[in-house]
Each structure stands twice: as structure tokens, then as C-alpha cells.
Motif scaffolding. Structure first.
Motif, PDB file in Angstrom:
ATOM      1  N   TYR A   1      35.336  61.845  54.315  1.00 16.43           N
ATOM      2  CA  TYR A   1      36.357  62.122  53.320  1.00 16.43           C
ATOM      3  C   TYR A   1      37.731  61.915  53.939  1.00 16.43           C
ATOM      4  O   TYR A   1      37.931  62.163  55.132  1.00 16.43           O
TER       5      TYR A   1
ATOM      6  N   LEU B   1      44.083  63.459  57.158  1.00 15.14           N
ATOM      7  CA  LEU B   1      43.036  64.161  57.890  1.00 15.14           C
ATOM      8  C   LEU B   1      41.704  63.565  57.437  1.00 15.14           C
ATOM      9  O   LEU B   1      41.420  63.509  56.232  1.00 15.14           O
TER      10      LEU B   1
ATOM     11  N   GLY C   1      47.884  71.597  51.828  1.00 17.00           N
ATOM     12  CA  GLY C   1      48.401  72.588  50.903  1.00 17.00           C
ATOM     13  C   GLY C   1      49.880  72.794  50.933  1.00 17.00           C
ATOM     14  O   GLY C   1      50.364  73.833  50.473  1.00 17.00           O
ATOM     15  N   LEU C   2      50.662  71.816  51.461  1.00 14.29           N
ATOM     16  CA  LEU C   2      52.101  72.028  51.528  1.00 14.29           C
ATOM     17  C   LEU C   2      52.719  72.194  50.151  1.00 14.29           C
ATOM     18  O   LEU C   2      53.682  72.924  49.977  1.00 14.29           O
TER      19      LEU C   2
ATOM     20  N   LEU D   1      48.014  64.687  52.788  1.00 10.62           N
ATOM     21  CA  LEU D   1      48.807  65.912  52.828  1.00 10.62           C
ATOM     22  C   LEU D   1      48.915  66.549  51.443  1.00 10.62           C
ATOM     23  O   LEU D   1      49.303  65.900  50.473  1.00 10.62           O
ATOM     24  N   GLY D   2      48.545  67.809  51.344  1.00 12.68           N
ATOM     25  CA  GLY D   2      48.708  68.539  50.098  1.00 12.68           C
ATOM     26  C   GLY D   2      47.700  68.208  49.020  1.00 12.68           C
ATOM     27  O   GLY D   2      47.882  68.598  47.864  1.00 12.68           O
ATOM     28  N   GLN D   3      46.640  67.503  49.375  1.00 16.85           N
ATOM     29  CA  GLN D   3      45.641  67.117  48.379  1.00 16.85           C
ATOM     30  C   GLN D   3      44.244  67.535  48.807  1.00 16.85           C
ATOM     31  O   GLN D   3      44.012  67.912  49.956  1.00 16.85           O
ATOM     32  N   GLY D   4      43.328  67.452  47.871  1.00 15.43           N
ATOM     33  CA  GLY D   4      41.940  67.709  48.186  1.00 15.43           C
ATOM     34  C   GLY D   4      41.313  66.492  48.847  1.00 15.43           C
ATOM     35  O   GLY D   4      41.818  65.377  48.724  1.00 15.43           O
ATOM     36  N   PRO D   5      40.233  66.680  49.559  1.00 13.11           N
ATOM     37  CA  PRO D   5      39.545  65.546  50.200  1.00 13.11           C
ATOM     38  C   PRO D   5      39.056  64.542  49.164  1.00 13.11           C
ATOM     39  O   PRO D   5      38.640  64.922  48.070  1.00 13.11           O
TER      40      PRO D   5
ATOM     41  N   ARG E   1      42.970  64.213  62.709  1.00 14.93           N
ATOM     42  CA  ARG E   1      44.291  63.958  62.126  1.00 14.93           C
ATOM     43  C   ARG E   1      44.774  62.597  62.606  1.00 14.93           C
ATOM     44  O   ARG E   1      45.046  62.417  63.782  1.00 14.93           O
TER      45      ARG E   1
ATOM     46  N   GLN F   1      41.639  63.253  53.542  1.00 14.56           N
ATOM     47  CA  GLN F   1      42.446  64.303  52.935  1.00 14.56           C
ATOM     48  C   GLN F   1      43.913  64.049  53.244  1.00 14.56           C
ATOM     49  O   GLN F   1      44.376  64.284  54.366  1.00 14.56           O
TER      50      GLN F   1
ATOM     51  N   PHE G   1      39.522  75.123  47.192  1.00 16.78           N
ATOM     52  CA  PHE G   1      39.277  73.930  46.394  1.00 16.78           C
ATOM     53  C   PHE G   1      38.008  74.106  45.585  1.00 16.78           C
ATOM     54  O   PHE G   1      37.003  74.617  46.090  1.00 16.78           O
TER      55      PHE G   1
END
Lengths: 115, 112
Positions: free
Chosen positions: A35, A88, B5-6, A39-43, A111, A37, B89
Motif C-alpha cells: 500500500y 509511506l 493525519g496532518l 501524507l494525510g491520507q489513507g493507504p 518512508r 500512504q 481508518f
């Protein structure tokens, strides 16, 4: 019993380069999924490997490829890196044919930063 | 990871209160729904799942509710603790696939 392990932990690459990320599944697991991922999102699902073959694939370009070895470990390769590939990268393992409920175990991720 | 999660929605609760985290899913053909917890520097950790033919399932301190009519999923955490602070999530598994489709996460902050 070791869980899912990934290497390296962090990586910095330059645009246009190629990268290989590695994953060892949890003991007893034979299926590996990758997966991304951001920044700030789901995988987001990249692909899944079972019996050394790609079984399913998400909406990722051919620059993303993978491999699974006889010991069930897996590699994710990304060619011609773009800045947008910075993310990530998570590996998840599972046991095929396991009963309900379905469960994937995730590693800590790698990362990747592309400059 | 440490920077997930920023810009996520944030739910702040006091220690000991109950928390409710909501999620809307997209695929009416999904067969399974799962809640994951992701702490800083770690990968997502399975919390609880529910099959599409159920509307409620309970675990230890957690309850998942599924409303297929409006394609809505919720996670209830009883007596929230500081260790529950993380990004949560929801994920769905479309029928006949093994891939997880993750929703937008929610950051849960627990203050004393």
C-alpha cells in the motif's frame, strides 16, 4: 514471533532514480500486499502477491512492480521516481484461505522521500 | 507513519468519555468492513471488523455499527483512554477481492 518487517525504515531518492523496498511477512503468512500512504491520507492498494505471482493490482502505473520469493518475502520496485511518489509504503501480510474474519497485518512502513 | 493525519478531521475527547468515529464508504457491493488504528510511526493495526450481513458487532471496549442503507460505518470506543489516541481508518473489502479500500481517517485526541 516476529510480525511484519520492512526495510529500510527511511529512504531518500532523486527524481528519475529507481528504488526497491523489502518486506518479510508475519510467520505463517503466505500473501503480501503493498500500500502507498500519502501524507494525510489513507493507504492505497498497489498490488498483492500470492504464490510468487501478482494476484490483484490497484490503479498504479507500470513503474510500480513487485516480486515474491519462495520464502514469501516480497519486494516493491518503483522506477523513474517522481516527486509524487514520496509517501509511506506499507506492506501487509495475510494467510490465504483463512476463515472469516479477514485480517491483514501491517508492517511499520518505509518512508520514501523523492527530491 | 509519524506524519499521517496532518490534515485529517480531529475528534477530541476527555479521558473516560465515549468516542464515536464515523465513516462513509463508497461501494455497496463490499463484503467486509474493518476499522484500523494507526499510531505515530506504526502501520495500521486491526481493531474490529464486521460483515455486510450484520449491523452491529462488539469487541473489548469497541463496537462497530454498519448502516448499509446510507453506507455508513461507525466505531464506538467506550471509556476512552490516552492510549486510544491515534488516527482511525475504516476500510472496506469489495466482494470477491482481497484488497482493502481505506476511507479518510479521523484523528482521535484524548485529553485528561
Amino acid at each position: 514471533d516476529a510480525g511484519v518487517t520492512q526495510s529500510p525504515t527511511h529512504l531518500i531518492k532523486t527524481r528519475g532514480q529507481q528504488v526497491t523496498l523489502r518486506c518479510s511477512p508475519k510467520s505463517g503468512h503466505d500473501t503480501v500486499s503493498w500500500y502507498q500512504q500519502a501524507l494525510g491520507q489513507g493507504p492505497q492498494f498497489i498490488f498483492q502477491y500470492y504464490e510468487e505471482e501478482e494476484r490483484q493490482r490497484g490503479n498504479f502505473p507500470d513503474r510500480f512492480s513487485g516480486h515474491q520469493f519462495p520464502n514469501y518475502s516480497s519486494e516493491l520496485n518503483v522506477n523513474a521516481l517522481l516527486l509524487g511518489d514520496s509517501a509511506l509504503y506499507l506492506c501487509a501480510s495475510s494467510q490465504s484461505g483463512q476463515g472469516i474474519p479477514y485480517e491483514q497485518y501491517f508492517g511499520p512502513g518505509t518512508r520514501l522521500t523523492v527530491t | 507513519g509519524e506524519s499521517v493525519g496532518l490534515h485529517l478531521p480531529t475528534l477530541s475527547v476527555q479521558e473516560g468519555d465515549n468516542s464515536i468515529i464515523n465513516c462513509a464508504y463508497s461501494n455497496s457491493a463490499s463484503d467486509y468492513f474493518i476499522w484500523y488504528k494507526q499510531e505515530s510511526g506504526k502501520g495500521p493495526q486491526f481493531i474490529i471488523d464486521i460483515r455486510s450481513n450484520m449491523d452491529k458487532r462488539q469487541g473489548q471496549r469497541v463496537t462497530v455499527l454498519l448502516n448499509k442503507t446510507v453506507k455508513h460505518l461507525s466505531l464506538q470506543i467506550a471509556a476512552t483512554q490516552p492510549g486510544d489516541s491515534a488516527v482511525y481508518f475504516c476500510a472496506e473489502i469489495p466482494d470477491n477481492t482481497d484488497k482493502l479500500i481505506f476511507g479518510t481517517g479521523t484523528r482521535l485526541q484524548v485529553f485528561p
